[in-house]
Scaffold this motif. Structure first.
Motif, short mmCIF file in Angstrom:
data_model
loop_
_atom_site.label_atom_id
_atom_site.label_comp_id
_atom_site.label_asym_id
_atom_site.label_seq_id
_atom_site.Cartn_x
_atom_site.Cartn_y
_atom_site.Cartn_z
N TRP A 163 0.84 -1.20 0.00
CA TRP A 163 0.00 0.00 0.00
C TRP A 163 0.87 1.25 0.00
O TRP A 163 1.85 1.34 0.77
N ILE A 164 0.53 2.19 -0.86
CA ILE A 164 1.24 3.47 -0.95
C ILE A 164 0.25 4.56 -0.56
O ILE A 164 -0.80 4.71 -1.19
N VAL A 165 0.57 5.27 0.51
CA VAL A 165 -0.35 6.25 1.10
C VAL A 165 0.27 7.64 1.02
O VAL A 165 1.41 7.83 1.47
N GLY A 166 -0.46 8.59 0.46
CA GLY A 166 0.04 9.97 0.38
C GLY A 166 -0.56 10.72 -0.78
O GLY A 166 -1.74 10.54 -1.10
N ASP A 167 0.26 11.54 -1.43
CA ASP A 167 -0.23 12.34 -2.55
C ASP A 167 0.78 12.30 -3.67
O ASP A 167 1.60 11.39 -3.76
#
Length: 207
Positions: free
Chosen positions: A27-31
Motif C-alpha cells: 500500500w502506498i499512502v500519500g499524494d
C-alpha cells in the motif's frame, strides 16, 4: 489529493521449513509528492515504479515474515527511506536479512505523509511484532496479516498465537469505527464491522 494505491507482487512465504506461493498487497499512502510505503514484498522495481519521483517518508513493514520484508533493504537504499519494523519481530527479520538494520516503530507512534497521519497499533498474534497502521482521515486501517476478509490471520506457525491475535483484534482494531476500511496484506479489503460481527465464531473455532 491524498489517496491510497495498491501494488500486488508475487513470490514465496517461507517459515518452519515450508514454502508457499503468495500474492502480497503493498500500500502506498500519500499524494503526488510524498508517500509512505506499507510492506516491501518480492519485487522492488514494481514498488519503485509505482512510487515514481515522490519522496518516501518511510517503508513500514507490518511484520517480519519474509514475504513482507523481502526487498526492504533494497527499497531503503533506492528510495533513500528508512525501513520501520516493530522490534519484537527482530528474529524474523534476521532470518531473511541477517545483520542488516531497520529502525523501530512502536505502538502509538505517528507517521505523516502529505499531512495524513498513520497511527501505529501494535497487534501481536500473527507475529510478536505485528503492527497495523490507522489513518483516521482516510477511514482506513492497514492490517498486514492481522485481519482479513473472513477473519484473523494465520497462527499455525512459529512465533504466532491464536488467543493473542484474537485479543489484538478485539481490544485494538475493535475500538476503531465499524465502517473503517481494512486494507489487508493479501486479498480483498473489508470493514472492521463486517468482520467483528463474527468474533464469537472465531473464538469457538479456536477452542
Amino acid at each position: 489529493m491524498s489517496g491510497i494505491e495498491r501494488v500486488v507482487t508475487s513470490g514465496t512465504f517461507e517459515l518452519d521449513g515450508g514454502s508457499w506461493e503468495v500474492d502480497n498487497n503493498i500500500w502506498i499512502v500519500g499524494d503526488e509528492s510524498e508517500v509512505i510505503v506499507i510492506d516491501a514484498a518480492h519485487d522492488a522495481k514494481a514498488i519503485e515504479d509505482a512510487v515514481g519521483n515522490r519522496h518516501v517518508v518511510a517503508v513500514v513493514c507490518t511484520h517480519g515474515h519474509n514475504d513482507h520484508i523481502t526487498v526492504a533493504p533494497q527499497l531503503s537504499a533506492d528510495l533513500d527511506a528508512p525501513v520501520l519494523l516493530n522490534p519484537a519481530d527482530d528474529m524474523l527479520w534476521r532470518m531473511t536479512h541477517g545483520d542488516k538494520q531497520f529502525r523501530t516503530i512502536e505502538d502509538g507512534q505517528v507517521l505523516k505523509a502529505d499531512g495524513i497521519e498513520l497511527h501505529a497499533i501494535a497487534t501481536p498474534g500473527h507475529s510478536p511484532g505485528s503492527t497495523c497502521l490507522y489513518a483516521p482521515a482516510l477511514g482506513a486501517v492497514f492490517s498486514g496479516d492481522t485481519l482479513f476478509q473472513g477473519g484473523p490471520g494465520a497462527t499455525g506457525r512459529s512465533f504466532s498465537d491464536f488467543p493473542t491475535i484474537l485479543g489484538s483484534i478485539k481490544d485494538k482494531l475493535g475500538k476503531l469505527p465499524a465502517d473503517t476500511v481494512v486494507y489487508t496484506g493479501h486479498g480483498d479489503t473489508t470493514r472492521i464491522g463486517d468482520e467483528l460481527v463474527n468474533y464469537d465464531d472465531w473464538v469457538a473455532r479456536g477452542s
